[in-house]
Design a protein around this motif. Structure first.
Motif, PDB file in Angstrom:
ATOM      1  N   TYR A 188       0.849  -1.182   0.000  1.00  0.00           N
ATOM      2  CA  TYR A 188       0.000   0.000   0.000  1.00  0.00           C
ATOM      3  C   TYR A 188       0.889   1.238   0.000  1.00  0.00           C
ATOM      4  O   TYR A 188       1.895   1.285   0.700  1.00  0.00           O
ATOM      5  CB  TYR A 188      -0.913   0.021   1.232  1.00  0.00           C
ATOM      6  N   TYR A 189       0.517   2.211  -0.766  1.00  0.00           N
ATOM      7  CA  TYR A 189       1.223   3.498  -0.822  1.00  0.00           C
ATOM      8  C   TYR A 189       2.695   3.327  -1.187  1.00  0.00           C
ATOM      9  O   TYR A 189       3.584   3.810  -0.496  1.00  0.00           O
ATOM     10  CB  TYR A 189       1.068   4.271   0.493  1.00  0.00           C
ATOM     11  N   SER A 190       2.945   2.623  -2.295  1.00  0.00           N
ATOM     12  CA  SER A 190       4.319   2.467  -2.755  1.00  0.00           C
ATOM     13  C   SER A 190       4.914   3.819  -3.160  1.00  0.00           C
ATOM     14  O   SER A 190       6.133   3.964  -3.198  1.00  0.00           O
ATOM     15  CB  SER A 190       4.400   1.469  -3.914  1.00  0.00           C
ATOM     16  N   LEU A 191       4.070   4.774  -3.454  1.00  0.00           N
ATOM     17  CA  LEU A 191       4.504   6.152  -3.667  1.00  0.00           C
ATOM     18  C   LEU A 191       3.846   6.976  -2.569  1.00  0.00           C
ATOM     19  O   LEU A 191       2.616   7.053  -2.495  1.00  0.00           O
ATOM     20  CB  LEU A 191       4.074   6.660  -5.054  1.00  0.00           C
ATOM     21  N   PRO A 192       4.654   7.579  -1.694  1.00  0.00           N
ATOM     22  CA  PRO A 192       4.062   8.338  -0.575  1.00  0.00           C
ATOM     23  C   PRO A 192       3.116   9.433  -1.072  1.00  0.00           C
ATOM     24  O   PRO A 192       3.272   9.951  -2.177  1.00  0.00           O
ATOM     25  CB  PRO A 192       5.281   8.960   0.119  1.00  0.00           C
ATOM     26  N   LEU A 193       2.150   9.747  -0.248  1.00  0.00           N
ATOM     27  CA  LEU A 193       1.120  10.710  -0.642  1.00  0.00           C
ATOM     28  C   LEU A 193       1.697  12.051  -1.084  1.00  0.00           C
ATOM     29  O   LEU A 193       1.211  12.647  -2.042  1.00  0.00           O
ATOM     30  CB  LEU A 193       0.133  10.918   0.512  1.00  0.00           C
ATOM     31  N   TYR A 202       5.452  19.847  -2.211  1.00  0.00           N
ATOM     32  CA  TYR A 202       6.396  18.928  -1.581  1.00  0.00           C
ATOM     33  C   TYR A 202       7.223  18.221  -2.640  1.00  0.00           C
ATOM     34  O   TYR A 202       6.788  18.013  -3.767  1.00  0.00           O
ATOM     35  CB  TYR A 202       5.668  17.895  -0.716  1.00  0.00           C
ATOM     36  N   LYS A 203       8.436  17.854  -2.242  1.00  0.00           N
ATOM     37  CA  LYS A 203       9.325  17.148  -3.168  1.00  0.00           C
ATOM     38  C   LYS A 203       9.983  15.982  -2.448  1.00  0.00           C
ATOM     39  O   LYS A 203       9.891  15.861  -1.223  1.00  0.00           O
ATOM     40  CB  LYS A 203      10.368  18.104  -3.736  1.00  0.00           C
ATOM     41  N   LYS A 204      10.625  15.140  -3.232  1.00  0.00           N
ATOM     42  CA  LYS A 204      11.331  13.999  -2.663  1.00  0.00           C
ATOM     43  C   LYS A 204      12.324  14.502  -1.622  1.00  0.00           C
ATOM     44  O   LYS A 204      13.031  15.476  -1.853  1.00  0.00           O
ATOM     45  CB  LYS A 204      12.047  13.231  -3.776  1.00  0.00           C
ATOM     46  N   GLY A 205      12.334  13.850  -0.486  1.00  0.00           N
ATOM     47  CA  GLY A 205      13.217  14.238   0.605  1.00  0.00           C
ATOM     48  C   GLY A 205      12.521  15.040   1.691  1.00  0.00           C
ATOM     49  O   GLY A 205      13.048  15.173   2.794  1.00  0.00           O
ATOM     50  N   ASP A 206      11.335  15.581   1.408  1.00  0.00           N
ATOM     51  CA  ASP A 206      10.624  16.384   2.407  1.00  0.00           C
ATOM     52  C   ASP A 206      10.092  15.532   3.563  1.00  0.00           C
ATOM     53  O   ASP A 206       9.987  16.019   4.690  1.00  0.00           O
ATOM     54  CB  ASP A 206       9.466  17.152   1.763  1.00  0.00           C
ATOM     55  N   PHE A 207       9.749  14.290   3.284  1.00  0.00           N
ATOM     56  CA  PHE A 207       9.250  13.381   4.316  1.00  0.00           C
ATOM     57  C   PHE A 207      10.013  12.065   4.214  1.00  0.00           C
ATOM     58  O   PHE A 207       9.495  11.062   3.726  1.00  0.00           O
ATOM     59  CB  PHE A 207       7.737  13.160   4.157  1.00  0.00           C
ATOM     60  N   PRO A 208      11.275  12.060   4.667  1.00  0.00           N
ATOM     61  CA  PRO A 208      12.131  10.881   4.478  1.00  0.00           C
ATOM     62  C   PRO A 208      11.609   9.614   5.151  1.00  0.00           C
ATOM     63  O   PRO A 208      11.810   8.515   4.627  1.00  0.00           O
ATOM     64  CB  PRO A 208      13.482  11.314   5.049  1.00  0.00           C
ATOM     65  N   LYS A 209      10.939   9.734   6.291  1.00  0.00           N
ATOM     66  CA  LYS A 209      10.418   8.530   6.955  1.00  0.00           C
ATOM     67  C   LYS A 209       9.297   7.900   6.138  1.00  0.00           C
ATOM     68  O   LYS A 209       9.228   6.678   6.015  1.00  0.00           O
ATOM     69  CB  LYS A 209       9.948   8.858   8.378  1.00  0.00           C
ATOM     70  N   ALA A 210       8.426   8.711   5.581  1.00  0.00           N
ATOM     71  CA  ALA A 210       7.350   8.186   4.732  1.00  0.00           C
ATOM     72  C   ALA A 210       7.938   7.538   3.482  1.00  0.00           C
ATOM     73  O   ALA A 210       7.487   6.477   3.049  1.00  0.00           O
ATOM     74  CB  ALA A 210       6.384   9.301   4.346  1.00  0.00           C
ATOM     75  N   GLU A 211       8.957   8.168   2.911  1.00  0.00           N
ATOM     76  CA  GLU A 211       9.588   7.629   1.706  1.00  0.00           C
ATOM     77  C   GLU A 211      10.279   6.298   1.996  1.00  0.00           C
ATOM     78  O   GLU A 211      10.177   5.353   1.217  1.00  0.00           O
ATOM     79  CB  GLU A 211      10.559   8.650   1.131  1.00  0.00           C
ATOM     80  N   SER A 219       0.928  12.877  -7.836  1.00  0.00           N
ATOM     81  CA  SER A 219       0.712  14.030  -8.719  1.00  0.00           C
ATOM     82  C   SER A 219      -0.504  14.865  -8.303  1.00  0.00           C
ATOM     83  O   SER A 219      -0.516  16.076  -8.510  1.00  0.00           O
ATOM     84  CB  SER A 219       0.585  13.584 -10.179  1.00  0.00           C
ATOM     85  N   CYS A 220      -1.507  14.239  -7.699  1.00  0.00           N
ATOM     86  CA  CYS A 220      -2.692  15.006  -7.292  1.00  0.00           C
ATOM     87  C   CYS A 220      -2.384  16.006  -6.172  1.00  0.00           C
ATOM     88  O   CYS A 220      -3.170  16.917  -5.931  1.00  0.00           O
ATOM     89  CB  CYS A 220      -3.823  14.069  -6.886  1.00  0.00           C
ATOM     90  N   TYR A 221      -1.250  15.833  -5.508  1.00  0.00           N
ATOM     91  CA  TYR A 221      -0.861  16.759  -4.432  1.00  0.00           C
ATOM     92  C   TYR A 221       0.324  17.635  -4.823  1.00  0.00           C
ATOM     93  O   TYR A 221       0.910  18.314  -3.978  1.00  0.00           O
ATOM     94  CB  TYR A 221      -0.517  15.984  -3.155  1.00  0.00           C
ATOM     95  N   ARG A 222       0.663  17.629  -6.092  1.00  0.00           N
ATOM     96  CA  ARG A 222       1.823  18.395  -6.578  1.00  0.00           C
ATOM     97  C   ARG A 222       1.710  19.870  -6.201  1.00  0.00           C
ATOM     98  O   ARG A 222       2.701  20.507  -5.871  1.00  0.00           O
ATOM     99  CB  ARG A 222       1.956  18.230  -8.089  1.00  0.00           C
TER     100      ARG A 222
END
Length: 185
Positions: A128-133, A144-153, A137-140
């Motif tokens: 589930y959620y292989s791509l963090p929320l 937020y960008k890659k690295g903003d939420f490292p634990k979720a990633e 793209s719907c939240y672009r």
């Protein structure tokens, strides 16, 4: 959600929202029926989200079995926890929380290898959620960008849901546990 894999299910999609706020209730009633305030008059754009009588009847029957189903899932949850805690990070339920044990999600840095290993042995898993929320793209527009939420990633690359279906027999649970043990040997 009353999706067929949930603890309380219907034949297809459906769901329920509960509120004690009168204003929220009124707006939700409008939204579920195309925003219609009276026949052919719409105050806002809504959806057709009404639950039909057949689905409601099925839910009433299923509701009678909910406690037993939750108890069964809880049993499977603790069976897995007891036997997998030395191999992977297992889910925890903190003392002030409750669970209906809808999913059983483990965590391992070797998630993708394990997923493929289990798949080859006929064990269905889910990611589930292989791509963090925040990277969807719907939240672009949130910026937020890659690295903003490292634990979720990191979690998105490590979490794997194991079967916890009510119909899972003891020998099938054991097979899942044995396969995971074999993978880590």
């Amino acid at each position: 959600s009353f999706y067929p894999t949930k603890n309380l299910w219907a034949f297809g999609d459906g769901g329920m929202i509960v509120t004690s706020e009168e204003e929220v209730y009124y707006k939700l009633c409008l939204l579920r029926n195309h925003g219609m305030v009276k026949k052919n008059y719409h105050s806002l754009i809504g959806w057709n989200s009404r639950l039909d009588e057949i689905q409601a009847a099925l839910l009433l029957v299923n509701f009678r079995h909910l406690k037993e189903r939750n108890r069964r899932r809880k049993e499977i949850f603790f069976y897995y926890n007891e036997r997998l805690r030395e191999k992977v990070i297992v889910p925890k339920i903190l003392p002030f929380n409750r669970s209906v044990f809808n999913q059983y999600v483990i965590r391992t840095p070797r998630m993708e290898e394990l997923r493929l290993f289990l798949q080859k042995r006929g064990i269905a898993t889910e990611v589930y959620y292989s791509l963090p929320l925040h990277l969807q793209s719907c939240y672009r527009d949130l910026g937020y960008k890659k690295g903003d939420f490292p634990k979720a990633e990191k979690a998105s690359k490590e979490v794997l849901a194991l079967p916890i279906d009510l119909t899972l027999k003891e020998k099938e649970r054991k097979y899942v546990v044995d396969c995971i043990a074999n993978f880590f040997r």
